[in-house]
Write an enzyme that holds these catalytic residues in place. Structure first.
Site, PDB file in Angstrom:
ATOM      1  N   ASP A   7     -35.346  12.100  72.463  1.00  0.00           N
ATOM      2  CA  ASP A   7     -36.006  10.818  72.295  1.00  0.00           C
ATOM      3  C   ASP A   7     -37.112  10.751  73.357  1.00  0.00           C
ATOM      4  O   ASP A   7     -37.069  11.490  74.349  1.00  0.00           O
ATOM      5  CB  ASP A   7     -34.988   9.693  72.487  1.00  0.00           C
ATOM      6  CG  ASP A   7     -35.641   8.335  72.556  1.00  0.00           C
ATOM      7  OD1 ASP A   7     -36.302   7.950  71.578  1.00  0.00           O
ATOM      8  OD2 ASP A   7     -35.507   7.665  73.601  1.00  0.00           O
ATOM      9  N   ASP A   9     -39.201   7.407  74.636  1.00  0.00           N
ATOM     10  CA  ASP A   9     -39.158   6.237  75.518  1.00  0.00           C
ATOM     11  C   ASP A   9     -37.737   6.019  76.043  1.00  0.00           C
ATOM     12  O   ASP A   9     -36.799   5.872  75.257  1.00  0.00           O
ATOM     13  CB  ASP A   9     -39.594   4.987  74.759  1.00  0.00           C
ATOM     14  CG  ASP A   9     -41.005   5.100  74.227  1.00  0.00           C
ATOM     15  OD1 ASP A   9     -41.907   4.507  74.825  1.00  0.00           O
ATOM     16  OD2 ASP A   9     -41.203   5.797  73.203  1.00  0.00           O
TER      17      ASP A   9
END
Length: 217
Positions: A7, A9
């Site tokens: 991922d 952020d």
């Protein structure tokens, strides 16, 4: 072929400050109250459209502006702030280099739209660090749909048993679980204000530095 999917952020980069700035610049244009960075941290993960809508609903102000106009202004502001105050979390850059040196394919799977993802990666010198980048608008589906991971594995020629997903939220854990992929989670990211342990990832790691060792067994 070993593959690690990250991922973006809250896992690789701390982007909350610059997203908050873009949100508040947009709210101010429409005479809405401001939101805090702590609030925005809890709203990150579903894409910028959902985040901006949530901020709009949580603030007082006129509600007659067309939503398309609000989002146009948010896009304008976030294109200006993306990559300006975000920072890699500890050990991220070194881990990316070590994993590549070990021959591990690396991908990003994010719900952030491509225009913002590319800008952030470019400003941090990471535009060429990944073999594949899947954004929230890359496919017909996005996290938590397992199709994003399935597409990644197919594109990079990997099987589930050769893959690791690293994230910071329940969305990431749910996506990996649905796709049948092992998921590690970091505790410092954005998880709607809830402890990541509640999502029951396969392992909680203090940072991502142990990622290369996953592929050495």
């Amino acid at each position: 072929m070993a593959v690690v999917m990250y991922d973006l952020d809250g896992t690789l980069l701390d982007t909350a400050a610059e997203i908050t700035q873009a949100v508040n610049l947009t709210l101010a244009e429409f005479c809405h109250a401001q939101v805090s960075q702590a609030q925005v941290r809890d709203w990150i993960g579903h894409g910028t459209g959902w985040l901006m809508k949530t901020a709009w609903q949580h603030t007082s102000g006129p509600t007659d502006a067309p939503w398309e106009t609000v989002m146009e202004r948010f896009i304008h502001h976030y294109e200006q702030t993306a990559g300006t105050s975000s920072r890699p979390f500890p050990h991220v850059l070194d881990t990316l280099r070590r994993a590549r040196a070990y021959g591990v394919k690396q991908a990003i799977v994010t719900n952030k739209e491509r225009r913002f993802t590319e800008r952030v990666l470019e400003r941090h010198g990471l535009a060429d660090a990944f073999d594949l980048v899947i954004c929230g608008d890359s496919l017909a589906v996005k996290k938590p749909h397992p199709g994003v991971i399935e597409h990644c594995l197919s594109a990079l020629g990997a099987t589930r048993g050769e893959a690791l997903f690293v994230g910071d939220s329940e969305i990431d854990v749910s996506t990996a679980r649905a796709a049948g992929v092992i998921c590690w989670a970091v505790p410092y990211g954005y998880n709607l204000g809830r402890p990541i342990a509640d999502a029951m990832p396969d392992r909680i790691v203090p940072d991502i530095r142990d990622v290369p060792t996953f592929f050495r067994h």
